[in-house]
Motif scaffolding. Structure first.
Motif, PDB file in Angstrom:
ATOM      1  N   THR B 147       6.651  15.805   4.847  1.00  9.58           N
ATOM      2  CA  THR B 147       6.364  16.728   3.760  1.00  9.58           C
ATOM      3  C   THR B 147       5.088  17.507   4.030  1.00  9.58           C
ATOM      4  OG1 THR B 147       5.398  14.851   2.632  1.00  9.58           O
ATOM      5  CG2 THR B 147       7.579  15.495   1.930  1.00  9.58           C
ATOM      6  N   HIS B 178       5.347   9.107  11.751  1.00  9.46           N
ATOM      7  CA  HIS B 178       4.972   7.718  11.521  1.00  9.46           C
ATOM      8  C   HIS B 178       6.203   6.814  11.548  1.00  9.46           C
ATOM      9  CE1 HIS B 178       1.267   9.192   9.048  1.00  9.46           C
ATOM     10  NE2 HIS B 178       1.228   9.559  10.301  1.00  9.46           N
ATOM     11  N   ASP B 281      -2.870   2.581  -3.493  1.00  5.37           N
ATOM     12  CA  ASP B 281      -2.944   3.848  -2.770  1.00  5.37           C
ATOM     13  C   ASP B 281      -1.792   3.915  -1.784  1.00  5.37           C
ATOM     14  OD1 ASP B 281      -5.457   4.505  -3.979  1.00  5.37           O
ATOM     15  OD2 ASP B 281      -6.260   2.892  -2.736  1.00  5.37           O
ATOM     16  N   ARG B 282      -1.268   5.100  -1.671  1.00  9.76           N
ATOM     17  CA  ARG B 282      -0.102   5.291  -0.819  1.00  9.76           C
ATOM     18  C   ARG B 282      -0.374   4.945   0.637  1.00  9.76           C
ATOM     19  NH1 ARG B 282       3.601   9.008  -2.754  1.00  9.76           N
ATOM     20  NH2 ARG B 282       3.870   9.920  -0.713  1.00  9.76           N
ATOM     21  N   TYR B 283      -1.627   4.908   1.019  1.00 10.68           N
ATOM     22  CA  TYR B 283      -1.917   4.750   2.445  1.00 10.68           C
ATOM     23  C   TYR B 283      -2.281   3.319   2.832  1.00 10.68           C
ATOM     24  CZ  TYR B 283      -6.769   4.897   0.928  1.00 10.68           C
ATOM     25  OH  TYR B 283      -7.968   4.636   0.311  1.00 10.68           O
ATOM     26  N   ARG B 284      -2.346   2.419   1.858  1.00 15.35           N
ATOM     27  CA  ARG B 284      -2.793   1.080   2.169  1.00 15.35           C
ATOM     28  C   ARG B 284      -1.703   0.230   2.824  1.00 15.35           C
ATOM     29  NH1 ARG B 284      -7.773  -0.026   0.825  1.00 15.35           N
ATOM     30  NH2 ARG B 284      -8.305   1.402  -0.810  1.00 15.35           N
ATOM     31  N   GLY B 285      -2.081  -0.535   3.816  1.00 17.10           N
ATOM     32  CA  GLY B 285      -1.113  -1.327   4.557  1.00 17.10           C
ATOM     33  C   GLY B 285      -1.069  -2.775   4.112  1.00 17.10           C
ATOM     34  N   ASN B 325       2.710   0.108   6.638  1.00 18.49           N
ATOM     35  CA  ASN B 325       2.668   0.727   5.329  1.00 18.49           C
ATOM     36  C   ASN B 325       3.917   0.240   4.598  1.00 18.49           C
ATOM     37  OD1 ASN B 325       2.916   2.466   3.134  1.00 18.49           O
ATOM     38  ND2 ASN B 325       1.947   4.150   4.231  1.00 18.49           N
ATOM     39  N   ARG B 327       5.373   1.047   1.995  1.00 19.62           N
ATOM     40  CA  ARG B 327       6.199   2.123   1.437  1.00 19.62           C
ATOM     41  C   ARG B 327       7.265   2.555   2.456  1.00 19.62           C
ATOM     42  NH1 ARG B 327       5.304   7.606   0.772  1.00 19.62           N
ATOM     43  NH2 ARG B 327       3.628   7.369   2.262  1.00 19.62           N
ATOM     44  N   TYR B 328       6.864   2.621   3.718  1.00 22.47           N
ATOM     45  CA  TYR B 328       7.801   3.036   4.762  1.00 22.47           C
ATOM     46  C   TYR B 328       8.968   2.045   4.853  1.00 22.47           C
ATOM     47  CZ  TYR B 328       4.259   6.354   6.476  1.00 22.47           C
ATOM     48  OH  TYR B 328       3.366   7.378   6.593  1.00 22.47           O
ATOM     49  N   MET B 369       0.501  -0.265  11.644  1.00 26.32           N
ATOM     50  CA  MET B 369      -0.848   0.199  11.315  1.00 26.32           C
ATOM     51  C   MET B 369      -1.846  -0.759  11.946  1.00 26.32           C
ATOM     52  SD  MET B 369      -0.555   1.009   7.272  1.00 26.32           S
ATOM     53  CE  MET B 369      -2.188   1.700   7.040  1.00 26.32           C
TER      54      MET B 369
END
Lengths: 595, 371
Positions: B147, B178, B281-285, B325, B327-328, B369
């Motif tokens: 995106t 990613h 947060d969207r970026y936290r693993g 991540n 989310r992935y 990550m």
């Protein structure tokens, strides 16, 4: 033939004068210090021109007997110390016994003095260091020193003086520094027949601050204090939204003596790191008290510099006390009083305007300077002995729920500012600055503890840099690894990017990398690794934060405000721009003529 | 322009046009829908310049013509009209009158010639495809599309013809750098596709198509120069292809993964959901410690706290800790249907392949990550 001779006393005085009396301001400094040491409660200074023409300092101190007065013009004659032990435990501002003879050596000099007990005073006049006459005269108790035609016998020195405005500005600065140190003494400064400043005896430092700085700006200053062991200090520091482009308004005193100390100054600035814009300095006054044995004031003829026995501990203590004061302020969140006025510049201009000595349109002339200081609504804190009035801010915060997250959000203005309603006004929050601070604090914590989490790339990328940048980057690879980049040199100024900071989800990571390299490389030489890391984190926070002009939903706003409440520092963005501002109810009502 | 039309016919088309018409645009006409009355049909068109939707509906046209009106308002009005039939009449200066029974609206319109020309297609070769198949392929890849605005060549799904294999296949691939998702299905019709090797179709278009395919069995597909056209009954979606080279994804798919983890998909999904409550947060693993018989997931966020959970798994390989991540992973697991999924790995800094037996032809690659 003997070619080495002992100098005449006049010559020696003239040379000493070169060190002690550099310019009119130094003459004022020496004379006012003498007056303070003579326990004067009222000191008035009258200047003509820049001070070269005439400086007259009148005090109501103890005065001198005739014999003492004559002796005072001898070099190294002083009433202030008499033995080695005294030197080690100096309490007075002066002690070297150089000021009066030095001044007398380079001017037309007249000393008039009387002790309270004697019936008649003494007037001694001298010119270029030669006593011309000693007479008995009638005068009030105290001492008056009149220095005319300063440097008349030193044309070279005279030539190097700056403009009248600058020199007089220096006089005002000098006097400000001394007056802040002695709130209990009444100071007045006249130029020709114009009253420039009149600072009546104040009951405490706050009152003196309010006299010297405009009342409106000092209300929001922070009290700093430390009382533990042999080191005590207290003072006031400006909140982050008030700053200047130089550190002239940062006044430091050691055992009552104004000093200029780089380390101490740096220790204070350290507490303001990332709170102020680059190249800006806070305002403040700090009084340190420590045993005379631990500080050597006899380093410099003008005594502006001092040496500390243990500067490291001292500086660390000052930094942490200042940080604590700032943290206390931050805990009040939006409820803390801001420097009033229509913005930062206005406040700054106000202060500069107040101190600009030669602006004839200033309040100094047009308004009667007699004020009733009792009427000042100065918040009672810090120095106040009244324990009741010093409510701990934590408690305040809990009671009122002073959190950004609990404010009533009105909406977003220009897709840039979040507007909130507070009981006492309208709060504007810069969304980019706020988010930047949130990210910066999080990154900083992560980078200190280890490294920022990093996303390994599926397809490695390469980035090309300039020769200078790539050399710098190669040396800074550990730093970039802390930021979450994994880079490998690939020859000819190219680097392979294997991993990028995970937080960079929406941006182009290579662009960020290039920007960080460019920013870091530019000023890198002069920065320590810690400052450099901080700088890089600042750039990164700026890049990934919500931008101005970005539409935010209610939930996003609420989340941002909540994050803000979790921070220790939330007044400014990491570059030092203000993060929030309050338009008080009073200000709004004035706009509509309701007040 | 003057016509009468069945409300429900019009409503169907209007509903599909809503997500294509721009909500906020520097070109006001893009928030409008174009109405063209021609030969007993009303054609509705909405476009965002990249993707266009056209719906054609039977109508009783008494006067041909064209005009544009606000898409959102028009839809809301038609939805609430009381009678099954309505009349649309164009008045002077692009005022449009809509009436049904005693209800009447007059809407401000914009001239039809201000509406951007929708890509024209003629004599294209239509290929029939099974709609559910195409939908599955899109849904299993679209989540990995980038995106990022700057990553132009990654901002769509890559359609590739595989004619060298038997049977011939259609491959869809998407990646954001990613992670990557890949699906390949046998499809004899691909030989009729009129592009050479592969094309990139924008995410927005795919999203619209996936929605359109929901209710149908068949879809017609055609390609022409830089355009892809999908037709299903009365609705047509036309989208501009992305002009760029899709990266050589084959090289990033690891070939020799010796460590193989097998885990129940829905239990893994639930676990990830629980663990990611902490990583707001969207970026936290999160960290996965993989042991021979169980996997331990640790999630921590300095601002909130931490969380830990264990899950039994089957694992062949050395014990390892790998970070992702979450989310992935969750996005991949959400589109899969297999009961048990497998994750194949090399080491903690190399790609991990996720696949499942019941998800035929599909796999996804996630890069770990470093925390």
């Amino acid at each position: 033939m003997a070619t080495i001779r002992v100098m005449s006393e006049q010559l020696a005085n003239k040379i000493a004068a070169g060190e002690v009396v550099e310019r009119p301001a130094s003459a004022v400094k020496e004379l006012v210090e003498n007056a303070i040491d003579a326990e004067a409660r009222q000191i008035s200074i009258e200047i003509h021109g820049s001070g070269c023409r005439s400086i007259r300092v009148v005090d109501n101190g103890v005065g001198m007997e005739e014999d003492d007065a004559i002796l005072a013009l001898e070099r190294h004659a002083t009433s202030k110390i008499s033995s080695d032990a005294d030197l080690a435990a100096i309490q007075t501002l002066g002690f070297r016994g150089e000021a009066l003879p030095s001044l007398a050596a380079v001017s037309k000099f007249e000393l008039t003095t009387r002790t309270r007990d004697s019936t008649a005073g003494t007037r001694i006049s001298a010119s270029a260091g030669v006593v011309k006459g000693v007479n008995e005269c009638g005068c009030p108790p105290g001492t008056q020193v009149w220095v005319r035609d300063l440097f008349f016998n030193q044309p070279a020195r005279r030539k190097f003086l700056k403009s009248e405005k600058t020199e007089f500005g220096q006089v005002v600065d000098t006097l400000t520094r001394l007056a802040l140190g002695r709130p209990e003494t009444h100071f007045s400064l006249r130029q020709k027949n114009r009253q420039i400043h009149d600072w009546p005896a104040a009951i405490n430092l706050q009152q003196r601050l309010a006299q010297i700085f405009p009342k409106r700006s000092t209300q929001s200053w922070l009290a700093v204090s430390h009382r533990q062991g042999v080191l005590n200090f207290e003072g006031f520091l400006s909140p982050p939204e008030l700053y200047r482009s130089d550190s002239r308004m940062l006044f430091l005193y050691v055992n009552g003596r104004p000093v200029w100390d780089r380390q101490l100054r740096f220790a204070l600035l350290e507490a303001y790191r990332t709170l102020l814009p680059k190249g800006k300095y806070p305002l403040g006054v700090l009084f340190l008290e420590l045993p005379a044995q631990q500080v050597d004031v006899n380093v410099h003829p003008t005594k502006a510099e001092v040496r500390f026995q243990d500067p490291r501990t001292l500086c660390a203590t000052v930094t942490s006390a200042a940080q604590a004061a700032l943290a206390t302020m931050e805990r009040q969140r939006w409820a803390r009083p801001l420097v009033a006025g229509s913005g930062l510049r206005a406040a700054e201009a106000l202060i500069q305007g107040k101190l600009a000595p030669l602006s004839p349109a200033g309040a100094a002339v047009s308004e009667p300077r007699i004020q009733t200081y009792e009427a000042l609504d100065f918040p009672q804190r810090g120095f106040s002995t009244d324990e009741e009035s010093r409510r701990p801010p934590e408690k305040l915060h809990q009671e009122l729920g002073l959190l950004f997250g609990e404010l009533n959000v009105i909406g977003q203005f220009h897709n840039t500012y979040i507007l909130c309603e507070a009981p006492d006004g309208l709060i504007l929050i810069d969304q980019h600055a706020a988010h930047e601070r949130v990210f910066f604090e999080a990154f900083h914590k992560e980078a200190i503890e280890g490294q920022l989490s990093s996303q390994i790339l599926m397809i490695t990328e390469t980035v090309e840099l300039t020769a200078e940048e790539s050399a710098w980057l190669e040396d800074s690879l550990p730093l970039f690894s802390k930021l979450g980049f994994r880079l490998e040199p690939f020859g000819s100024y190219t680097f392979v990017v294997r991993a990028v900071p995970a937080v960079v989800l929406r941006q182009e990571p290579l662009e960020l990398l290039q920007e960080l390299v460019a920013a870091g490389c530019k000023g890198a030489g002069s920065l320590g690794p810690e400052t450099l890391l901080e700088k890089l984190l600042q750039s990164m926070a700026c890049q990934v934060a919500i931008k101005a002009g970005q539409r935010l939903g209610r939930e996003e706003i609420a989340a941002l405000l909540q994050q803000l409440d979790g921070l220790d520092r939330c007044s400014t963005c990491p570059h030092g721009r203000p993060l929030w501002w309050k338009l008080t109810m009073g200000e709004v009502e004035r706009m509509f003529g309701r007040a | 322009m003057e016509l009468t039309i069945q409300r429900d016919d019009l409503l169907r088309g209007l509903q599909k046009s809503q997500s294509v018409a721009e909500k906020r645009s520097s070109m006001p006409v893009l928030s409008n829908v174009l109405l063209e009355a021609k030969e007993q049909q009303l054609h509705l068109t909405a476009t965002n310049l990249e993707v266009s939707f056209t719906g054609s509906h039977e109508a009783n046209v008494t006067k041909e013509g064209a005009v544009t009106i606000q898409a959102r308002k028009f839809y809301e009005i038609v939805k609430e009209l009381p009678f099954p039939e309505l009349r649309i009449t164009e008045k002077e200066n692009q005022w449009v009158n809509i009436s049904s029974g005693t209800t009447e609206y007059n809407l401000v319109g914009l001239p039809a010639d201000e509406f951007p020309q929708v890509m024209k297609y003629e004599d294209v070769e239509w290929v029939q495809m099974e709609a559910p198949l195409l939908k599955e392929m899109i849904d299993k890849t679209i989540f990995a599309v980038s995106t990022e605005e700057t990553r132009y060549n990654l901002s769509g799904i890559y359609f590739e013809k595989v004619e060298t294999e038997d049977p011939v296949c259609l491959k869809l691939v998407a990646t954001d750098g990613h992670r990557l998702s890949f699906i390949q299905k046998p499809l004899p019709e691909v030989t009729k596709f009129t592009f050479d090797k592969g094309i990139i179709i924008p995410r927005k278009g795919m999203l619209e198509l996936s929605r359109l395919l929901e209710e149908s069995e068949q879809v017609e597909v055609a390609f022409q120069e830089n355009t892809a056209i999908f037709r299903q009954g009365e609705s047509t979606l036309i989208m501009r292809l992305i002009d760029g080279d899709f990266p050589d994804y084959d090289t990033v798919i690891p070939k020799n993964c010796e460590r193989v983890l097998e885990v129940d998909r829905s239990r893994f999904m639930e676990m990830l959901r629980r663990m990611s409550i902490i990583s707001t947060d969207r970026y936290r693993g999160i960290r996965c410690k993989i042991h021979p018989e169980h996997m331990e997931i640790i999630s921590n966020n300095p601002e909130i706290g931490d969380a830990r959970e264990e899950l039994s798994v089957t694992y062949q390989g050395e014990e390892m800790t790998i970070a992702f991540n979450p989310r992935y992973f969750m996005e991949i697991l959400a589109v899969m249907t297999s009961k048990v999924i497998s994750a194949k790995m090399i080491d903690e800094s190399s790609a991990c392949i996720i696949a499942g037996e019941e998800d035929e032809g599909f796999f996804s690659v996630v890069m770990p990550m470093r925390l």
